[in-house]
Design a protein around this motif. Structure first.
Motif, mmCIF file in Angstrom:
data_model
loop_
_atom_site.group_PDB
_atom_site.id
_atom_site.type_symbol
_atom_site.label_atom_id
_atom_site.label_comp_id
_atom_site.label_asym_id
_atom_site.label_seq_id
_atom_site.Cartn_x
_atom_site.Cartn_y
_atom_site.Cartn_z
ATOM 1 N N PRO A 127 36.222 71.106 29.820
ATOM 2 C CA PRO A 127 36.616 71.470 31.193
ATOM 3 C C PRO A 127 35.413 71.778 32.082
ATOM 4 O O PRO A 127 35.495 71.669 33.296
ATOM 5 C CB PRO A 127 37.490 72.714 30.992
ATOM 6 N N SER A 128 34.311 72.161 31.474
ATOM 7 C CA SER A 128 33.113 72.512 32.244
ATOM 8 C C SER A 128 32.481 71.306 32.929
ATOM 9 O O SER A 128 31.660 71.455 33.820
ATOM 10 C CB SER A 128 32.075 73.148 31.313
ATOM 11 N N GLY A 129 32.877 70.109 32.514
ATOM 12 C CA GLY A 129 32.266 68.917 33.090
ATOM 13 C C GLY A 129 30.930 68.576 32.461
ATOM 14 O O GLY A 129 30.207 67.704 32.957
ATOM 15 N N ARG A 130 30.617 69.240 31.354
ATOM 16 C CA ARG A 130 29.360 68.980 30.639
ATOM 17 C C ARG A 130 29.661 68.375 29.271
ATOM 18 O O ARG A 130 30.644 68.745 28.615
ATOM 19 C CB ARG A 130 28.561 70.279 30.446
ATOM 20 N N VAL A 131 28.805 67.470 28.837
ATOM 21 C CA VAL A 131 28.927 66.893 27.502
ATOM 22 C C VAL A 131 28.345 67.891 26.506
ATOM 23 O O VAL A 131 27.159 68.232 26.581
ATOM 24 C CB VAL A 131 28.186 65.547 27.399
ATOM 25 N N THR A 132 29.178 68.367 25.604
ATOM 26 C CA THR A 132 28.730 69.348 24.621
ATOM 27 C C THR A 132 27.888 68.672 23.539
ATOM 28 O O THR A 132 27.890 67.438 23.406
ATOM 29 C CB THR A 132 29.925 70.034 23.963
ATOM 30 N N ALA A 133 27.209 69.501 22.748
ATOM 31 C CA ALA A 133 26.388 68.975 21.657
ATOM 32 C C ALA A 133 27.251 68.235 20.637
ATOM 33 O O ALA A 133 26.844 67.202 20.096
ATOM 34 C CB ALA A 133 25.622 70.118 20.981
ATOM 35 N N GLU A 134 28.453 68.744 20.397
ATOM 36 C CA GLU A 134 29.360 68.102 19.442
ATOM 37 C C GLU A 134 29.775 66.721 19.943
ATOM 38 O O GLU A 134 29.750 65.731 19.199
ATOM 39 C CB GLU A 134 30.591 68.978 19.217
ATOM 40 N N GLN A 135 30.167 66.631 21.220
ATOM 41 C CA GLN A 135 30.557 65.341 21.779
ATOM 42 C C GLN A 135 29.356 64.402 21.836
ATOM 43 O O GLN A 135 29.481 63.201 21.569
ATOM 44 C CB GLN A 135 31.137 65.516 23.187
ATOM 45 N N ALA A 136 28.181 64.944 22.175
ATOM 46 C CA ALA A 136 26.966 64.126 22.244
ATOM 47 C C ALA A 136 26.654 63.475 20.905
ATOM 48 O O ALA A 136 26.262 62.307 20.842
ATOM 49 C CB ALA A 136 25.787 64.979 22.699
ATOM 50 N N THR A 137 26.866 64.220 19.825
ATOM 51 C CA THR A 137 26.613 63.673 18.482
ATOM 52 C C THR A 137 27.553 62.516 18.183
ATOM 53 O O THR A 137 27.141 61.498 17.609
ATOM 54 C CB THR A 137 26.780 64.775 17.421
ATOM 55 N N ARG A 138 28.813 62.637 18.593
ATOM 56 C CA ARG A 138 29.781 61.556 18.370
ATOM 57 C C ARG A 138 29.420 60.319 19.199
ATOM 58 O O ARG A 138 29.468 59.186 18.702
ATOM 59 C CB ARG A 138 31.190 62.021 18.711
ATOM 60 N N LEU A 139 29.073 60.544 20.461
ATOM 61 C CA LEU A 139 28.694 59.422 21.325
ATOM 62 C C LEU A 139 27.449 58.725 20.791
ATOM 63 O O LEU A 139 27.342 57.495 20.824
ATOM 64 C CB LEU A 139 28.441 59.921 22.754
ATOM 65 N N LEU A 140 26.519 59.527 20.290
ATOM 66 C CA LEU A 140 25.279 58.965 19.751
ATOM 67 C C LEU A 140 25.559 58.112 18.526
ATOM 68 O O LEU A 140 25.017 57.016 18.369
ATOM 69 C CB LEU A 140 24.315 60.094 19.398
ATOM 70 N N SER A 141 26.439 58.600 17.653
ATOM 71 C CA SER A 141 26.787 57.844 16.455
ATOM 72 C C SER A 141 27.487 56.536 16.810
ATOM 73 O O SER A 141 27.235 55.496 16.199
ATOM 74 C CB SER A 141 27.687 58.693 15.554
ATOM 75 N N SER A 142 28.344 56.574 17.824
ATOM 76 C CA SER A 142 29.036 55.362 18.266
ATOM 77 C C SER A 142 28.063 54.325 18.793
ATOM 78 O O SER A 142 28.306 53.117 18.709
ATOM 79 C CB SER A 142 30.055 55.710 19.359
ATOM 80 N N ALA A 143 26.953 54.802 19.349
ATOM 81 C CA ALA A 143 25.933 53.896 19.872
ATOM 82 C C ALA A 143 25.008 53.377 18.782
ATOM 83 O O ALA A 143 24.146 52.529 19.041
ATOM 84 C CB ALA A 143 25.105 54.603 20.947
ATOM 85 N N GLY A 144 25.181 53.901 17.539
ATOM 86 C CA GLY A 144 24.378 53.410 16.420
ATOM 87 C C GLY A 144 23.132 54.219 16.131
ATOM 88 O O GLY A 144 22.221 53.722 15.470
ATOM 89 N N TYR A 145 23.095 55.472 16.579
ATOM 90 C CA TYR A 145 21.908 56.306 16.380
ATOM 91 C C TYR A 145 22.280 57.643 15.750
ATOM 92 O O TYR A 145 23.440 58.075 15.810
ATOM 93 C CB TYR A 145 21.193 56.569 17.705
ATOM 94 N N ALA A 146 21.280 58.292 15.164
ATOM 95 C CA ALA A 146 21.433 59.647 14.630
ATOM 96 C C ALA A 146 20.372 60.520 15.285
ATOM 97 O O ALA A 146 19.250 60.067 15.549
ATOM 98 C CB ALA A 146 21.261 59.653 13.111
ATOM 99 N N ALA A 147 20.711 61.759 15.542
ATOM 100 C CA ALA A 147 19.781 62.654 16.235
ATOM 101 C C ALA A 147 18.589 63.004 15.356
ATOM 102 O O ALA A 147 18.729 63.252 14.169
ATOM 103 C CB ALA A 147 20.510 63.929 16.656
#
Length: 269
Positions: A109-129
């Motif tokens: 709801p804050s309009g910010r991408v959380t660290a948890e969501q960022a990790t999922r998006l990153l994995s979908s793009a084929g990368y690991a942090a």
């Protein structure tokens, strides 16, 4: 007439030239003699247009170092203030746009991408942090899940289907496909086993791999054929050569798990 940083930078560089292009050490000395402070490094950055004066005091110091008379200082200070206001407006507009982009992607709801969501998006793009997440538009050190190459990306460049491919994966895949394409003509028995006549296989010698794009475990391969080959070789029936290329590529790239999608294009060599 000055409105932005480029205008002001050009104007100050011109002032420096008209003053005889004094060295940065000389400018530092002149400013000090006039009761102002201007470091030699700051003078160099301003002269080379890498920055504009950061304060009215530094602006006056630069003008004194270039021996601009006091009666012209007020006009230069007005130009400096106008440029800084324009810069602030541009920065605010840019920040607003970035905030809107993140809000569209965010689940919170804050309009910010959380660290948890960022990790999922990153994995979908084929990368690991490879380091902690600092922000949607902030450069992030990551590791490719296929070739393990380390690179810096912005998560915002890899969201909403706009994923940018890993260049090392693309280069490795293209090199492999080119090698496979060339090698297949040295083993014509394979063409015969797939039901392709020798005359048709021979025509493939005149075709080429035009483009290879890797999307994680899937390859998109574009085969370019001259117009006359396209018309006579029956390339519209792709079942034989698509499966042949797919099988040969999988032998060399074991990380390719999905069926390889192969297209062709009518293009003159």
């Amino acid at each position: 007439m000055m409105r932005d940083l480029a205008d002001l930078g050009t104007g100050l560089a011109d002032v420096h030239e008209r003053a005889g292009a004094p060295s940065r050490r000389e400018m530092e000395r002149r400013a000090r003699a006039a009761g102002a402070t201007l470091s030699s490094s700051a003078a160099q950055r301003i002269v080379s247009r890498r920055q504009v004066p950061s304060s009215p005091e530094q602006m006056v110091a630069f003008l004194r170092a270039c021996e601009v008379t006091e009666r012209h200082h007020a006009e230069w200070l007005q130009a400096w203030a106008r440029v800084r206001r324009h810069q602030a407006v541009e920065l605010n507009a840019s920040k607003t746009l970035l905030d809107l982009q993140e809000a569209e992607a965010a689940e919170a709801p804050s309009g910010r991408v959380t660290a948890e969501q960022a990790t999922r998006l990153l994995s979908s793009a084929g990368y690991a942090a490879a380091e902690r997440y600092r922000g949607y538009h902030v450069p992030w050190t990551v590791r490719c899940q296929v070739c393990t190459a380390v690179k810096r990306i912005r998560l915002s460049d890899h969201a909403d289907g706009r994923t940018k491919p890993c260049m090392q994966c693309d280069n490795d895949a293209e090199r492999t496909v080119q090698e496979v394409w060339t090698a297949l003509f040295d083993r014509q028995q394979q063409w015969k086993e797939k039901g392709m006549p020798p005359t048709e296989a021979e025509m493939f010698r005149r075709c080429r791999v035009a483009d290879v794009e890797r999307r994680q475990s899937r390859l998109h391969i574009t085969v370019a054929a001259p117009s006359e080959v396209f018309a006579t070789a029956g390339l519209a029936d792709t079942s034989a050569w698509e499966s042949l290329i797919a099988d040969a590529v999988r032998e060399k790239l074991d990380t390719v798990s999905e069926v390889i999608y192969v297209t062709y294009t009518d293009r003159l060599n």
